[in-house]
Design a protein around this motif. Sequence first.
Motif, PDB file in Angstrom:
ATOM      1  N   PHE A   1      77.469  37.480  -0.969  1.00  0.00           N
ATOM      2  CA  PHE A   1      77.381  37.775  -2.398  1.00  0.00           C
ATOM      3  C   PHE A   1      75.941  37.629  -2.903  1.00  0.00           C
ATOM      4  O   PHE A   1      75.436  38.494  -3.615  1.00  0.00           O
ATOM      5  CB  PHE A   1      78.303  36.835  -3.171  1.00  0.00           C
ATOM      6  N   ALA A   2      75.271  36.543  -2.517  1.00  0.00           N
ATOM      7  CA  ALA A   2      73.900  36.309  -2.974  1.00  0.00           C
ATOM      8  C   ALA A   2      72.933  37.342  -2.415  1.00  0.00           C
ATOM      9  O   ALA A   2      71.962  37.726  -3.078  1.00  0.00           O
ATOM     10  CB  ALA A   2      73.447  34.905  -2.574  1.00  0.00           C
ATOM     11  N   ALA A   3      73.190  37.806  -1.196  1.00  0.00           N
ATOM     12  CA  ALA A   3      72.327  38.834  -0.602  1.00  0.00           C
ATOM     13  C   ALA A   3      72.570  40.195  -1.225  1.00  0.00           C
ATOM     14  O   ALA A   3      71.640  41.003  -1.353  1.00  0.00           O
ATOM     15  CB  ALA A   3      72.570  38.903   0.903  1.00  0.00           C
ATOM     16  N   THR A   4      73.814  40.463  -1.654  1.00  0.00           N
ATOM     17  CA  THR A   4      74.179  41.768  -2.196  1.00  0.00           C
ATOM     18  C   THR A   4      73.910  41.865  -3.689  1.00  0.00           C
ATOM     19  O   THR A   4      73.529  42.930  -4.192  1.00  0.00           O
ATOM     20  CB  THR A   4      75.675  42.049  -1.927  1.00  0.00           C
ATOM     21  N   HIS A   5      74.093  40.750  -4.409  1.00  0.00           N
ATOM     22  CA  HIS A   5      73.946  40.736  -5.869  1.00  0.00           C
ATOM     23  C   HIS A   5      72.988  39.625  -6.296  1.00  0.00           C
ATOM     24  O   HIS A   5      73.384  38.676  -6.990  1.00  0.00           O
ATOM     25  CB  HIS A   5      75.304  40.545  -6.538  1.00  0.00           C
ATOM     26  N   PRO A   6      71.722  39.710  -5.900  1.00  0.00           N
ATOM     27  CA  PRO A   6      70.787  38.617  -6.216  1.00  0.00           C
ATOM     28  C   PRO A   6      70.606  38.376  -7.706  1.00  0.00           C
ATOM     29  O   PRO A   6      70.294  37.253  -8.117  1.00  0.00           O
ATOM     30  CB  PRO A   6      69.472  39.082  -5.564  1.00  0.00           C
ATOM     31  N   ASP A   7      70.804  39.407  -8.518  1.00  0.00           N
ATOM     32  CA  ASP A   7      70.652  39.249  -9.959  1.00  0.00           C
ATOM     33  C   ASP A   7      71.746  38.389 -10.580  1.00  0.00           C
ATOM     34  O   ASP A   7      71.569  37.860 -11.687  1.00  0.00           O
ATOM     35  CB  ASP A   7      70.658  40.624 -10.637  1.00  0.00           C
ATOM     36  N   LEU A   8      72.853  38.209  -9.884  1.00  0.00           N
ATOM     37  CA  LEU A   8      73.971  37.437 -10.427  1.00  0.00           C
ATOM     38  C   LEU A   8      73.942  35.972 -10.012  1.00  0.00           C
ATOM     39  O   LEU A   8      74.726  35.171 -10.517  1.00  0.00           O
ATOM     40  CB  LEU A   8      75.306  38.046  -9.974  1.00  0.00           C
ATOM     41  N   VAL A   9      73.044  35.610  -9.088  1.00  0.00           N
ATOM     42  CA  VAL A   9      73.053  34.264  -8.504  1.00  0.00           C
ATOM     43  C   VAL A   9      71.785  33.510  -8.890  1.00  0.00           C
ATOM     44  O   VAL A   9      70.691  33.830  -8.441  1.00  0.00           O
ATOM     45  CB  VAL A   9      73.193  34.337  -6.971  1.00  0.00           C
ATOM     46  N   ASP A  10      71.946  32.483  -9.738  1.00  0.00           N
ATOM     47  CA  ASP A  10      70.811  31.659 -10.159  1.00  0.00           C
ATOM     48  C   ASP A  10      70.424  30.656  -9.080  1.00  0.00           C
ATOM     49  O   ASP A  10      69.246  30.341  -8.913  1.00  0.00           O
ATOM     50  CB  ASP A  10      71.152  30.917 -11.456  1.00  0.00           C
ATOM     51  N   SER A  11      71.405  30.145  -8.361  1.00  0.00           N
ATOM     52  CA  SER A  11      71.160  29.274  -7.219  1.00  0.00           C
ATOM     53  C   SER A  11      72.405  29.279  -6.359  1.00  0.00           C
ATOM     54  O   SER A  11      73.509  29.605  -6.833  1.00  0.00           O
ATOM     55  CB  SER A  11      70.808  27.842  -7.646  1.00  0.00           C
ATOM     56  N   ALA A  12      72.238  28.896  -5.090  1.00  0.00           N
ATOM     57  CA  ALA A  12      73.355  28.908  -4.145  1.00  0.00           C
ATOM     58  C   ALA A  12      73.334  27.636  -3.308  1.00  0.00           C
ATOM     59  O   ALA A  12      72.326  27.330  -2.665  1.00  0.00           O
ATOM     60  CB  ALA A  12      73.272  30.129  -3.228  1.00  0.00           C
ATOM     61  N   ALA A  13      74.439  26.895  -3.333  1.00  0.00           N
ATOM     62  CA  ALA A  13      74.621  25.743  -2.458  1.00  0.00           C
ATOM     63  C   ALA A  13      75.716  26.101  -1.459  1.00  0.00           C
ATOM     64  O   ALA A  13      76.853  26.389  -1.851  1.00  0.00           O
ATOM     65  CB  ALA A  13      75.008  24.509  -3.255  1.00  0.00           C
ATOM     66  N   ILE A  14      75.369  26.104  -0.184  1.00  0.00           N
ATOM     67  CA  ILE A  14      76.254  26.552   0.890  1.00  0.00           C
ATOM     68  C   ILE A  14      76.634  25.343   1.722  1.00  0.00           C
ATOM     69  O   ILE A  14      75.811  24.778   2.437  1.00  0.00           O
ATOM     70  CB  ILE A  14      75.545  27.614   1.758  1.00  0.00           C
ATOM     71  N   LEU A  15      77.894  24.910   1.624  1.00  0.00           N
ATOM     72  CA  LEU A  15      78.358  23.670   2.238  1.00  0.00           C
ATOM     73  C   LEU A  15      79.246  23.955   3.448  1.00  0.00           C
ATOM     74  O   LEU A  15      80.130  24.824   3.379  1.00  0.00           O
ATOM     75  CB  LEU A  15      79.166  22.843   1.227  1.00  0.00           C
ATOM     76  N   ASP A  16      79.028  23.205   4.526  1.00  0.00           N
ATOM     77  CA  ASP A  16      79.886  23.276   5.721  1.00  0.00           C
ATOM     78  C   ASP A  16      80.201  24.723   6.090  1.00  0.00           C
ATOM     79  O   ASP A  16      81.366  25.121   6.187  1.00  0.00           O
ATOM     80  CB  ASP A  16      81.195  22.503   5.485  1.00  0.00           C
ATOM     81  N   SER A  17      79.169  25.487   6.312  1.00  0.00           N
ATOM     82  CA  SER A  17      79.340  26.911   6.592  1.00  0.00           C
ATOM     83  C   SER A  17      78.477  27.297   7.793  1.00  0.00           C
ATOM     84  O   SER A  17      77.887  26.441   8.451  1.00  0.00           O
ATOM     85  CB  SER A  17      78.990  27.743   5.358  1.00  0.00           C
ATOM     86  N   SER A  18      78.405  28.591   8.069  1.00  0.00           N
ATOM     87  CA  SER A  18      77.629  29.072   9.214  1.00  0.00           C
ATOM     88  C   SER A  18      77.022  30.420   8.875  1.00  0.00           C
ATOM     89  O   SER A  18      77.525  31.135   8.002  1.00  0.00           O
ATOM     90  CB  SER A  18      78.518  29.217  10.451  1.00  0.00           C
ATOM     91  N   PRO A  19      75.939  30.782   9.547  1.00  0.00           N
ATOM     92  CA  PRO A  19      75.362  32.108   9.310  1.00  0.00           C
ATOM     93  C   PRO A  19      76.154  33.219   9.982  1.00  0.00           C
ATOM     94  O   PRO A  19      76.029  34.386   9.633  1.00  0.00           O
ATOM     95  CB  PRO A  19      73.955  31.999   9.898  1.00  0.00           C
ATOM     96  N   LYS A  20      76.989  32.834  10.956  1.00  0.00           N
ATOM     97  CA  LYS A  20      77.774  33.801  11.725  1.00  0.00           C
ATOM     98  C   LYS A  20      78.905  33.041  12.412  1.00  0.00           C
ATOM     99  O   LYS A  20      78.725  31.879  12.802  1.00  0.00           O
ATOM    100  CB  LYS A  20      76.888  34.483  12.778  1.00  0.00           C
ATOM    101  N   PHE A  21      80.048  33.676  12.574  1.00  0.00           N
ATOM    102  CA  PHE A  21      81.141  33.020  13.274  1.00  0.00           C
ATOM    103  C   PHE A  21      80.707  32.651  14.698  1.00  0.00           C
ATOM    104  O   PHE A  21      80.142  33.469  15.419  1.00  0.00           O
ATOM    105  CB  PHE A  21      82.370  33.931  13.352  1.00  0.00           C
ATOM    106  N   GLY A  22      80.972  31.391  15.069  1.00  0.00           N
ATOM    107  CA  GLY A  22      80.644  30.941  16.415  1.00  0.00           C
ATOM    108  C   GLY A  22      79.173  30.962  16.718  1.00  0.00           C
ATOM    109  O   GLY A  22      78.766  31.128  17.878  1.00  0.00           O
TER     110      GLY A  22
END
Length: 265
Positions: free
Chosen positions: A103-124
């Motif tokens: 979402f942040a990469a696709t709609h940067p104008d809508l995201v003031d900040s992003a906190a990404i918890l317990d996640s991954s850049p890619k599955f596995g």
Amino acid sequence: MPKNKNAQIAWIEAGNAANPALVFLHAMAGSATAWAPQMDIFSDSYRCVAWDMPGFGGSDDAPEGADMDWTVETLRKFITDTLGLQSAHFIGLSVGGMILQHFAATHPDLVDSAAILDSSPKFGYGGDVDPIAFADSILADLNSGTSPAKFSDGMIRAIVSPDCPEEIKVEAITSMSRARANGLALTTRLIADHDAVDKLANITCPTLAMAGAQDAETPPAYAYAIAQMIPGASATIIPNAGHIVNLENHAPVTARLRFFLDHGL
């Protein structure tokens, strides 16, 4: 991308509607109610909104074949059309963090900040886990008639830290039990298909990656990898927590998020 123009999203809200918006995106192992500790704290200065993603809680089911593009578009409509927001701060946990990356990469104008918890850049990421086998196993379990409540109990107990108190497990199980089979299937597909590696450099907002030190599902190395791929991002590892870091050790998580939201660091 499947069409679902009339998708209805339910959410929980706290705080003054005139304040900056802070949107919470829950994990597969959760629902809107899983953010209670953070919403209680941040509602003093933010309009806190926690959605039930499609197939969870009071939200409509996702259509057959719904994928990440569909989910991102559903989130966009929720933010701009339903809530009437021009932008917001976002916090996403696990698959919620995966959705937030796209979402942040696709709609940067809508995201003031992003906190990404317990996640991954890619599955596995960095391993050899088969996404098809992962998804097929879960979907077969759901198709066999396993109830969301039973599925939730087994998943939560498997992903929290070994020392997680029973009351926290019960709180997480209760929140995840608001899911329906449709939502669990959707999140399974989103997780298995997730790959944001080539998109993360497009995220321009202040970004924080966070992980529980005992998270075996998306270990601290994943948080560091996300932070390295997003310009200017930082990473924080929380002790005494597994894959549901915001509930397992909520005090340092909330304190770190407060500093991040106040300073963008």
